[in-house]
Write a protein that holds these residues in place. Structure first.
Motif, PDB file in Angstrom:
ATOM      1  N   SER A 263     -12.320   7.559  27.122  1.00 28.02           N
ATOM      2  CA  SER A 263     -11.727   8.638  27.906  1.00 28.02           C
ATOM      3  C   SER A 263     -12.630   9.856  27.852  1.00 28.02           C
ATOM      4  O   SER A 263     -13.461   9.993  26.956  1.00 28.02           O
ATOM      5  CB  SER A 263     -10.347   8.990  27.345  1.00 28.02           C
ATOM      6  OG  SER A 263      -9.502   7.874  27.295  1.00 28.02           O
ATOM      7  N   GLY A 264     -12.434  10.762  28.804  1.00 34.61           N
ATOM      8  CA  GLY A 264     -13.199  11.998  28.746  1.00 34.61           C
ATOM      9  C   GLY A 264     -13.207  12.742  30.063  1.00 34.61           C
ATOM     10  O   GLY A 264     -12.651  12.282  31.078  1.00 34.61           O
ATOM     11  N   PHE A 265     -13.841  13.919  30.041  1.00 37.91           N
ATOM     12  CA  PHE A 265     -13.984  14.731  31.240  1.00 37.91           C
ATOM     13  C   PHE A 265     -15.234  14.307  31.989  1.00 37.91           C
ATOM     14  O   PHE A 265     -16.308  14.174  31.401  1.00 37.91           O
ATOM     15  CB  PHE A 265     -14.073  16.215  30.877  1.00 37.91           C
ATOM     16  CG  PHE A 265     -12.804  16.768  30.332  1.00 37.91           C
ATOM     17  CD1 PHE A 265     -11.833  17.265  31.180  1.00 37.91           C
ATOM     18  CD2 PHE A 265     -12.564  16.782  28.963  1.00 37.91           C
ATOM     19  CE1 PHE A 265     -10.643  17.773  30.670  1.00 37.91           C
ATOM     20  CE2 PHE A 265     -11.389  17.283  28.445  1.00 37.91           C
ATOM     21  CZ  PHE A 265     -10.420  17.780  29.312  1.00 37.91           C
ATOM     22  N   ILE A 266     -15.075  14.087  33.281  1.00 38.02           N
ATOM     23  CA  ILE A 266     -16.200  13.767  34.152  1.00 38.02           C
ATOM     24  C   ILE A 266     -16.176  14.796  35.274  1.00 38.02           C
ATOM     25  O   ILE A 266     -15.246  14.812  36.084  1.00 38.02           O
ATOM     26  CB  ILE A 266     -16.108  12.337  34.722  1.00 38.02           C
ATOM     27  CG1 ILE A 266     -15.958  11.322  33.579  1.00 38.02           C
ATOM     28  CG2 ILE A 266     -17.330  12.013  35.565  1.00 38.02           C
ATOM     29  CD1 ILE A 266     -15.729   9.902  34.061  1.00 38.02           C
ATOM     30  N   ASP A 267     -17.187  15.644  35.308  1.00 37.99           N
ATOM     31  CA  ASP A 267     -17.188  16.807  36.204  1.00 37.99           C
ATOM     32  C   ASP A 267     -15.934  17.633  35.918  1.00 37.99           C
ATOM     33  O   ASP A 267     -15.710  18.020  34.787  1.00 37.99           O
ATOM     34  CB  ASP A 267     -17.283  16.365  37.668  1.00 37.99           C
ATOM     35  CG  ASP A 267     -18.652  15.759  37.981  1.00 37.99           C
ATOM     36  OD1 ASP A 267     -19.609  16.012  37.225  1.00 37.99           O
ATOM     37  OD2 ASP A 267     -18.758  15.006  38.964  1.00 37.99           O
ATOM     38  N   THR A 268     -15.098  17.866  36.945  1.00 36.47           N
ATOM     39  CA  THR A 268     -13.889  18.677  36.730  1.00 36.47           C
ATOM     40  C   THR A 268     -12.642  17.813  36.578  1.00 36.47           C
ATOM     41  O   THR A 268     -11.528  18.325  36.606  1.00 36.47           O
ATOM     42  CB  THR A 268     -13.686  19.644  37.914  1.00 36.47           C
ATOM     43  OG1 THR A 268     -13.548  18.881  39.120  1.00 36.47           O
ATOM     44  CG2 THR A 268     -14.853  20.598  38.029  1.00 36.47           C
ATOM     45  N   HIS A 269     -12.826  16.507  36.428  1.00 30.20           N
ATOM     46  CA  HIS A 269     -11.695  15.589  36.336  1.00 30.20           C
ATOM     47  C   HIS A 269     -11.568  15.033  34.913  1.00 30.20           C
ATOM     48  O   HIS A 269     -12.542  15.003  34.161  1.00 30.20           O
ATOM     49  CB  HIS A 269     -11.849  14.425  37.319  1.00 30.20           C
ATOM     50  CG  HIS A 269     -12.167  14.853  38.715  1.00 30.20           C
ATOM     51  ND1 HIS A 269     -11.355  15.693  39.444  1.00 30.20           N
ATOM     52  CD2 HIS A 269     -13.225  14.555  39.529  1.00 30.20           C
ATOM     53  CE1 HIS A 269     -11.895  15.900  40.640  1.00 30.20           C
ATOM     54  NE2 HIS A 269     -13.027  15.221  40.709  1.00 30.20           N
TER      55      HIS A 269
END
Length: 520
Positions: A263-269
């Motif tokens: 899991s994680g942040f990708i760009d602003t998502h």
């Protein structure tokens, strides 16, 4: 206060308004002092102050009473520069006590500044009042004020982080407990989505209103949306690629999470990745949320995601156990049907009727499901009845009828020793589904409310289906004749409320009958 070259501070007259640094984020500093010059010189000395790339926003109060009003309305004041002598000789000290004891504010750092130290001796004040620093105005230099401000803000920041982590951990505990109460994957997915959105909102202490969805893997490459918020809600039940509101450029974010298996942040998502023991994957997607949440929030999400993954596995495992139990129960019911040459779908229809009637009567979803799952065992005791009686095409004689009636007690005795609610309910239904509302039934001659509600419901469901079905000893009745019989026995064989529920829900009952129609 101004620097006169020898590092001492002079309280000078106001020199016009000072310009505060214009920026989006700042630390709030409340100046509480009855001398206007103190406000202006404090702002002048600290106008270029910055801590962790955030400047200061000054709020002025010229009395303890005015300060209380401000503190009641603004809960995020980081530092209070507090004078002692204002409306009274101890106004500042009394305000400090109110801030801590009555307002319950343990976060704001209080720096006491006094021009009359005789009124508030430092040793006594520090010992008796919950303040964080003490300064004599006559000896206070600009550098000392800078140092005190840095120290106060570091302390305030650390306290807020500790509190945020504490609140976050509480939310993780509460969220996890909430998740483990979910009874199916869809409910769990909606719970996970809601809780992650809430955790993301912890940083700024508000619930993030955003759009997101949870998708479950249905094959090697397909994902079906099983929960959603915002503009994705209309897509529940559809494949990700078939959901119009989902832009095509979102799919690569999901694929990246799958390839990295994290899991994680990708760009602003934000993309949540939840693998299961069955080698299937659940994905969570939340669009346009801040990436700069800090390591504390990311750590909370990591803990929560781990717990959510366990919850998904548990729900899936429980579903398998539940489905296995239902299969066993239906197959046992079918064994009795096949042996007694009864209709192929009798057990299935009775269970569906039972659920529909229970819900119509106001029973909860959980209770109605329990009645439904237990009902297929209503005739399990017929296993103990001899074929010569069970399969006899003619009317049974008095002795044979008495033997046939023992199937209720046989079924009860087969199931009663279980401590499981499902089998306990099945045992009661097996014994009491031939008890009649007016007390003329068997085996115990129970009457009215003394009969378990599940047995009362199954009694009508069983008779309604049996009369309308062909048996070895009779032809199927016409539907209008069955309904007439049910009406005539309202308050006699059948609980009046169950009869009323059948006629209220008759369209649904008819659809069930048509869907599980016996083969010709």
């Amino acid at each position: 206060m101004i620097d006169n070259g020898d590092d001492s501070l002079i309280f000078a007259p106001e020199n016009g308004k000072t310009a505060e640094k214009v920026q989006e984020e700042y630390w709030k500093v409340l100046i509480v002092d009855d001398e206007p010059d103190v406000h202006s010189t404090t702002k002048l000395v600290l106008e270029d102050f910055s801590f962790e790339d955030k400047g200061l926003k000054f709020i002025s109060a010229y009395s303890a009473k005015e300060a209380m009003e401000i503190l009641n309305n603004q809960k995020d004041i980081a530092v209070i520069l507090l004078d002692v002598v204002m409306e009274s000789n101890s106004a500042g000290l009394q305000l400090a006590k109110i801030i801590r004891n009555e307002m319950g504010n343990r976060f704001s750092r209080i720096i006491l500044r006094t021009g009359q130290p005789g009124e508030a001796p430092e040793k006594k004040v520090i010992a008796e009042y919950d303040i964080n620093d003490y300064k004599n105005k006559a000896e206070l230099t600009s550098q000392q004020l800078y140092t005190s401000m840095f120290s106060a803000l570091r302390s305030y920041r650390d306290l807020k982080i500790i509190n945020k982590n504490s609140e976050g951990l509480k939310q993780i505990i509460n969220s996890t407990a909430n998740l483990f109460q979910r009874q199916n994957v869809e409910q769990l997915a909606q719970g996970v989505l809601t809780q992650v959105v809430s955790i993301l909102g912890l940083e700024n202490s508000y619930y993030v209103s955003t759009s997101g969805f949870t998708a479950a893997q249905t094959s090697d490459s397909d994902f079906r949306i099983i929960a959603a918020t915002g503009r994705f809600t209309k897509c529940i039940g559809t494949k990700v690629e078939d959901c119009t509101p989902i832009p095509a450029d979102i799919v690569p974010y999901l694929q990246e999470a799958i390839s990295k298996e994290k899991s994680g942040f990708i760009d602003t998502h934000y993309v949540g990745y939840f693998p299961t023991m069955k080698d299937k994957i659940h994905l969570l997607f939340i669009e346009d949320c801040s990436k700069d949440l800090g390591p504390e929030i990311e750590n909370l999400l990591t803990i929560f995601n781990h717990n959510a993954g366990i919850a998904f596995d548990n729900v899936i495992l429980n579903k398998e156990i539940h489905d296995t139990q239902i299969d066993i129960i239906y197959h046992l019911g079918e064994v009795v049907e096949n042996r007694s040459k009864e209709t192929a779908y009798h057990v299935k229809r009775v269970s569906e009727y039972t659920y529909t009637l229970a819900r119509e009567m106001g029973f909860s979803e959980e209770e109605s499901q329990l009645f439904k799952m237990a009902s297929p065992m209503h005739d399990i005791g017929k296993i103990g009845i001899a074929d010569s009686i069970l399969l006899k095409p003619e009317r049974l004689d008095h002795d044979e009828l008495n033997i046939m009636r023992t199937h209720t007690e046989i079924g009860y005795n087969m199931l009663k020793s279980s401590s499981r609610p499902l089998l306990q309910t099945s045992a009661v239904i097996a014994r009491d589904h031939h008890e009649y509302w007016d007390g003329s039934g068997y085996p115990r001659g129970l009457k009215g409310e003394d009969i378990h509600p599940a047995a009362r419901i199954v009694c009508l469901a069983d008779v309604y289906d049996a009369l309308g079905s062909k048996r070895v000893y009779k032809e199927a009745w016409k539907e209008e004749d069955v309904l007439t019989f049910v009406r005539e026995n309202r308050g006699k064989m059948f609980d009046p409320k169950v009869v009323d529920a059948l006629f209220t829900a008759y369209e649904r009952i008819s659809r069930i009958k048509e869907r599980f129609k016996d083969p010709e």
